[in-house]
Design a protein around this motif. Structure first.
Motif, short mmCIF file in Angstrom:
data_model
loop_
_atom_site.label_atom_id
_atom_site.label_comp_id
_atom_site.label_asym_id
_atom_site.label_seq_id
_atom_site.Cartn_x
_atom_site.Cartn_y
_atom_site.Cartn_z
N MET A 214 36.61 -6.93 43.87
CA MET A 214 35.30 -6.50 43.41
C MET A 214 34.76 -7.37 42.28
O MET A 214 33.56 -7.46 42.07
CB MET A 214 35.33 -5.05 42.97
CG MET A 214 35.41 -4.07 44.11
SD MET A 214 34.05 -4.30 45.25
CE MET A 214 32.68 -3.89 44.19
N VAL B 298 29.56 -0.32 40.23
CA VAL B 298 30.71 0.43 40.73
C VAL B 298 31.57 0.87 39.54
O VAL B 298 32.06 0.03 38.80
CB VAL B 298 31.56 -0.43 41.68
CG1 VAL B 298 32.76 0.35 42.17
CG2 VAL B 298 30.73 -0.90 42.85
N ALA C 1 36.40 3.99 40.86
CA ALA C 1 36.47 3.60 42.27
C ALA C 1 37.81 2.93 42.56
O ALA C 1 38.36 3.06 43.65
CB ALA C 1 35.32 2.67 42.63
N THR D 222 28.73 -1.34 53.62
CA THR D 222 29.49 -0.66 52.57
C THR D 222 30.66 0.06 53.22
O THR D 222 30.80 0.08 54.44
CB THR D 222 28.65 0.39 51.83
OG1 THR D 222 28.36 1.44 52.76
CG2 THR D 222 27.37 -0.19 51.29
N VAL E 193 30.19 0.25 47.23
CA VAL E 193 31.30 -0.71 47.33
C VAL E 193 31.17 -1.46 48.65
O VAL E 193 31.15 -0.84 49.72
CB VAL E 193 32.66 0.00 47.27
CG1 VAL E 193 33.79 -1.00 47.43
CG2 VAL E 193 32.80 0.76 45.97
N LEU F 140 33.01 6.02 48.41
CA LEU F 140 32.96 4.62 47.95
C LEU F 140 31.72 3.93 48.51
O LEU F 140 31.06 3.15 47.83
CB LEU F 140 34.21 3.85 48.41
CG LEU F 140 35.52 4.14 47.68
CD1 LEU F 140 36.63 3.29 48.28
CD2 LEU F 140 35.39 3.85 46.20
N ASN G 261 40.58 3.73 45.37
CA ASN G 261 41.12 2.71 46.25
C ASN G 261 42.64 2.74 46.26
O ASN G 261 43.26 2.61 47.32
CB ASN G 261 40.64 1.32 45.80
CG ASN G 261 39.60 0.77 46.75
OD1 ASN G 261 39.61 1.11 47.93
ND2 ASN G 261 38.71 -0.06 46.25
#
Lengths: 605, 226
Positions: free
Chosen positions: A474, A480, A484, A401, A467, A462, A488
Motif C-alpha cells: 500500500m 486508508v 486496514a 478495489t 483499498v 476494505l 489484512n
C-alpha cells in the motif's frame, strides 16, 4: 420392445480394456477419464491455492518475506486467477463431473465418441503442462493479471513478458482445443445417447446444468481463442491487432493503430459466459444434492430448467459490465447494467427454489448437504454484491478495489467450490465404493465455510475504504487507515487456516480409499439413474447386459402413497410398492397421487 | 417450435406426453455424427464471426488500408483467388458426388470422387500459399498493415480447418478400405461433404470481405454500428 440402443447394437465396440495401461492410462472409459480430469484439475488447483497463500502472506505481513518481490506477487495473482477459473473449475465441472455423470445419469454406456474423449483429457493435460512450464522459463510466468490486457501483457517490464505470456497464450489455445473435443462429446451424448424413456425434461438438473454450460463453453471459448491467437501474432510477428502506437522504456515500438479495448471486449465476451460455464453445473449439481438429502422433489423443476436456459442466453449480453471504467459510451453502460440486473431474476428464482426445496423437507445434514446449504449462503452473498457492482454509478468507485475481489470470490470462487465438495461427498460412494469419513468431512466443512466468511466479509469493508486490488504494497496511502493492515493480517491468518484445512479433505479421501466404510449401491436413497447401476463402482459399460428404461423424472421422493421414500427413475408404475388404502387416507396429502409434484411433503412417512 | 413444447413438459405428472419417447431417430451413428458436426460448425462460425467483428472494428482506425479497391492494390485483380475458389468449389462438388455414388453402391465412383475432392482441396491450399507468396513479393508483409494481417490470419485459419477436414476424409477413406462397408462410408462422407460446403460458403464470405474496397468496408462497419 423394438428399441435397440446404440450400445446394444452388434457393431458397437465397447472398448473393453484389456491391460493396466488401457484400463487406467489410455482409457476410453468415461469414468476413468473423469477421474483423470479430476485428479489433474485438483492438482493444479492446489498449486493455485498455494499461490494464493503466498499472496496473502505478502498482503498480511508486508516486507516479511524476501522471496516475494513485486514481480513475483503479480505472477502469483495472475497464475492463481487463471488456474482457478479455467484449469480447475472449468475442467473439474465439465471434464470431471460432466464426464462421470452424463452417461450414468442419462442411461448410456459411455460418451458417444470415447476416443475423442480420451484425446480431450490428454490435450488438457498438455495444456496444464505447458502452463506449469511457464514457472520454469526465464522471467517466470506472466504477471499481467488473469485478464491479460494488452498492451502491458506483452511489453517489456511486465513480469514474464517473454516466455511466460507466450506459454500462457499457447496453453490457453491448447486448452480450448481440448475443451471443444470434450464439449462436442457432452452435447452430442446428451442429445443422442439417452436411454429409452429419458426425455430431456426427465433429466436430472445436473445434466441440464452441464449441458447448457457446455453449449456456453463451445460458443464462448472461441472468443478467448481468437484473442489469444491475435495477441500471439501481435507478440511474435509484430502485427497491430491490439497494440497501439506506443513508447516503451523510452523507445518507440513498431506497433501502430491497434485497439486494446477490442481485446477487452473479446476477452469478456468469453469471460462473462465463463462465469456461467462454472456456475450452471454448480446450480444443477446443488439442486440434485439438496433434493436427495432433503427427501423432497426439487421445487419448480421446469422453472429451474428454464432459468438455466435463460441465464445461459443472457450471459452473452452482459459482458461489458466488466468494462465500465474503460471509458465506454454511457448509453452502452446503461444497456449492460440493465441486462446484468435482468439476469438476477432467473438467478434469484433458482435461489428461492432451493430454499423452497428445503422448506418442510426431511433434511439429512450429511456432509454433502452441509456444503450444499453453505453454497446457498455464499452464493446469495456473492450475488447480492453483484447487484451493487452491476450498476455503473456504484461500480465506478468500487472498481478495482477489494470489494470486487470479495464479490467474485464469493460468487464464483467459494460457491462453486462448495458445490464441488458437496458433489464429491455426495458421489464418492458411487465412484469408489467407499464412504468418506463423516466427522472429518464436517470438520472440513465448518472450517472452510466459516473461514471463507472470515476471509471475504472483511474484504468488502476494505473495498469500501478504497483499498485497491492487485497492489503489492500500500505504501503511504492517506485515505486508508492503519487498521486496514490489521484486517489484512487477520484475513491472511484465516486464509492460511482454510488453505491448510483442505488437507483434512485430502487426508479423508486417501484414508477412505484405503480403509473407508464400504458403501452399498445407493446409500442416500437417490432416485436418479446413476445410483441404480448393477455394480458399485459401475463397471465398464455401466449397465450390465441391458440398458435401464426410464419411467419417471429423477425427483420422486417421499411420494405419499409409495412405501419407500423414493422411487428410482427406472421403476415402472407396476413395480412401485404402494401402502394400503386404509393407511393412505391417514397420510397427509395422500388422496391425490397426481399432484405429488406440487405438494410440499412433510416429514418422512 | 419443438424446443418450447419440450421445455413445457411436466415430468412430475406420472405419464407425461414425453413417456412415449421411442428412440426411433436417435442413437444411430449418422445422427450422432450429424449433431456433433452441427455443433462443430457453430463453433467454427463463432470463431470467424468474432474475427470479422474485430476486422470491422479495426478497419475504422486510420492506418487501415484495404487490399483492394484502387488498381494498384494487390487484390484488385483477384484472378488467382478466383482460381482457388474454383478449386474449392470442384472439391466440394466432388465430395457430394462421392456421397451420391456410395449411396448408389458404386465403389469406383465413390473412390474416384473422394480422390478428386482431396486433390482439389490440396490445390486450393497450394493456391492460397501462392497468393501469400505473391503478396510477400509485392511487399505486403503480415505486419505492415492490419488489412494484410487479417488476410494472412483469415486464410491460414480457414486453411487449417480445411486441412483438418482432409485428415477426417483420409480417416473415412481408410475405414472404407478396412471395413469395406459402403453404407457407413456413404454417411461419413456425407458429413465431410457438408463440412466442405460450409468451408466453401465461409471462404466465399471471406473472399468478399477481403477483396472489398475501403469504402465498402466502411459502409459495412457503419451498418454494424462501428
Amino acid at each position: 420392445m423394438t428399441h435397440i440402443a446404440i450400445a446394444d447394437q452388434p457393431e458397437e465396440e465397447l472398448h473393453e480394456p484389456s491391460s493396466f495401461v488401457t484400463k487406467y492410462i489410455w482409457s476410453q472409459d468415461h469414468k476413468v477419464i473423469a477421474i483423470q480430469y479430476s485428479i489433474t484439475a485438483i492438482f493444479v488447483g492446489l498449486v493455485a491455492l498455494v499461490l494464493s497463500g503466498l499472496m496473502r502472506l505478502q498482503l498480511g505481513f508486508p516486507d516479511s518475506f524476501s522471496f516475494i518481490d513485486p514481480s513475483a506477487y503479480l505472477q502469483f495473482v495472475t497464475m492463481h486467477g487463471m488456474i482457478m477459473v479455467i484449469y480447475l473449475l472449468t475442467a473439474l465441472f465439465l471434464g470431471g463431473f460432466g464426464n462421470y455423470l452424463i452417461p450414468l445419469m442419462i442411461g448410456a454406456r459411455d460418451m458417444v465418441f470415447p476416443y475423442l474423449n480420451m484425446l480431450s483429457y490428454w490435450v488438457y493435460l498438455l495444456a496444464v503442462i505447458v502452463l506449469m512450464a511457464s514457472f520454469f522459463v526465464p522471467g517466470g510466468p506472466t504477471g499481467a493479471g488473469w485478464t491479460l490486457y494488452p498492451p502491458q501483457a506483452i511489453l517489456e517490464g511486465t513480469p514474464g513478458a517473454g516466455g511466460g505470456i507466450l506459454l500462457m497464450l499457447i496453453s490457453l489455445a491448447i486448452f480450448i482445443v481440448a475443451f471443444t473435443m470434450g464439449g462436442l462429446n457432452y452435447v452430442t451424448t446428451v442429445l443422442q445417447a439417452r436411454t429409452k424413456g429419458m426425455t430431456l425434461m426427465r433429466m436430472p438438473l445436473s445434466v441440464w446444468g452441464i449441458f447448457i454450460a457446455t453449449i456456453l463453453g463451445l460458443l464462448a471459448f472461441p472468443a478467448l481463442l481468437v484473442s489469444a491467437i491475435m495477441m500471439l501474432l501481435d507478440m511474435t510477428v509484430g502485427t497491430s491487432f491490439f497494440m497501439p502506437a506506443i513508447v516503451s522504456l523510452g523507445e518507440q515500438l513498431d506497433y501502430s493503430g491497434g485497439s486494446p479495448i477490442l481485446f477487452q471486449h473479446l476477452f469478456w465476451f468469453f469471460g462473462h459466459p465463463e462465469v456461467y460455464i462454472v456456475a450452471l453445473p454448480a446450480f444443477g449439481i446443488v439442486s440434485d444434492v439438496l433434493s436427495v438429502h432433503a427427501r423432497k422433489n426439487i421445487f419448480g423443476y421446469r422453472m429451474m430448467v428454464w432459468a438455466i436456459v435463460i441465464i445461459g442466453g443472457l450471459s452473452f449480453i452482459v459482458w461489458a459490465h466488466h468494462m465500465y471504467v474503460s471509458g465506454m459510451n454511457p448509453y452502452f453502460g446503461f444497456f449492460f447494467a440493465t441486462t446484468t440486473l435482468i439476469i438476477a431474476v432467473p438467478t434469484a428464482l433458482k435461489v428461492y427454489n432451493w430454499v423452497l426445496t428445503l422448506w418442510r423437507g426431511n433434511i439429512h445434514l450429511t456432509t454433502a448437504m452441509l456444503f450444499a446449504i453453505g453454497f446457498i449462503f455464499t452464493f446469495t452473498h456473492g450475488g447480492l454484491t453483484g447487484l451493487f457492482l452491476g450498476n455503473v454509478v456504484i461500480d465506478l468507485p468500487l472498481s478495482d478495489t477489494y470489494f470486487v475481489v470479495a464479490h467474485f470470490h464469493m460468487v464464483m470462487g467459494v460457491s462453486p467450490i462448495m458445490v464441488l465438495f458437496a458433489a464429491i461427498y455426495h458421489w464418492f460412494p458411487k465412484i469408489t465404493g467407499k464412504h468418506l469419513h463423516t466427522g472429518l468431512g464436517k470438520a472440513h466443512f465448518w472450517v472452510t465455510f466459516l473461514g471463507t466468511y472470515a476471509i471475504y466479509l472483511p474484504m468488502h469493508y476494505l473495498g469500501f475504504l478504497g483499498v485497491p486490488r492487485r497492489y503489492y504494497a500500500m505504501g503511504s496511502t492517506e485515505f486508508v487507515p492503519d487498521s486496514a493492515q490489521d484486517l489484512n493480517a487477520s484475513i491472511t491468518v484465516s486464509a492460511l487456516i482454510v488453505g491448510v484445512a483442505q488437507l483434512i479433505f485430502i487426508y479423508n479421501v486417501i484414508r477412505s480409499l484405503r480403509k473407508g466404510e464400504k458403501a452399498e449401491s445407493n446409500p442416500w436413497g437417490a432416485a436418479s439413474l446413476e445410483w441404480q447401476t448393477p455394480d458399485t463402482p459401475p463397471k465398464h459399460g455401466n449397465w450390465g447386459p441391458a440398458l435401464p428404461v426410464v419411467y419417471r423424472w429423477a425427483y420422486d421422493y417421499s411420494v405419499p402413497t409409495a412405501k419407500q421414500d423414493f422411487i428410482p427413475q427406472n421403476m415402472s408404475e407396476e413395480e412401485v410398492e404402494r401402502v394400503d388404502d386404509s393407511e393412505t387416507s391417514s397420510t397427509e396429502g395422500g388422496e391425490d397421487v397426481k399432484n405429488i409434484g406440487d405438494e410440499p411433503v412433510g416429514d418422512n412417512p | 417450435m419443438k424446443i418450447f413444447r419440450t421445455l413445457s413438459e411436466k415430468p412430475w405428472i406420472p405419464h407425461p406426453a414425453g413417456s412415449e419417447f421411442l428412440a426411433k431417430n436417435y442413437q444411430k451413428e449418422i445422427f450422432i455424427g450429424r449433431t456433433a458436426l452441427r455443433f462443430f460448425i457453430s463453433v467454427v462460425s463463432v470463431i470467424f464471426f468474432l474475427f470479422t467483428i474485430t476486422f470491422l472494428t479495426r478497419s475504422q482506425f486510420p492506418d487501415f488500408q484495404a487490399l483492394a479497391g484502387e488498381p494498384w492494390q494487390p487484390l484488385s485483380d483477384a484472378s488467382h483467388l478466383w482460381l482457388n475458389t474454383g478449386a474449392l468449389l470442384i472439391s466440394s462438388i466432388a465430395l457430394h458426388w462421392a456421397h451420391v455414388s456410395a449411396r448408389k453402391n458404386q465403389l469406383n465412383g465413390a473412390i474416384a470422387s473422394v480422390m478428386i475432392g482431396a486433390f482439389f482441396a490440396l490445390l486450393f491450399l497450394l493456391g492460397q500459399i501462392l497468393v501469400w507468396k505473391q503478396l510477400i513479393e509485392l511487399g505486403y508483409y503480415v505486419a505492415s498493415n492490419p488489412a494484410n494481417s487479417y488476410f494472412y490470419l483469415y486464410t491460414s485459419v480457414h486453411g487449417l480447418h480445411l486441412l483438418g477436414g482432409l485428415f477426417a476424409l483420409a480417416y473415412v477413406t481408410l475405414q472404407l478400405m478396412k471395413k469395406n462397408s459402403l453404407v457407413t462410408f456413404s454417411s461419413s462422407v456425407r458429413l465431410c461433404a457438408v463440412y466442405w460446403h460450409f468451408l466453401l460458403i465461409l471462404w466465399l464470405f471471406l473472399f468478399a470481405l477481403l477483396t472489398s474496397s475501403t469504402d465498402t468496408i466502411n459502409i459495412i462497419a457503419q451498418l454494424c454500428g462501428f
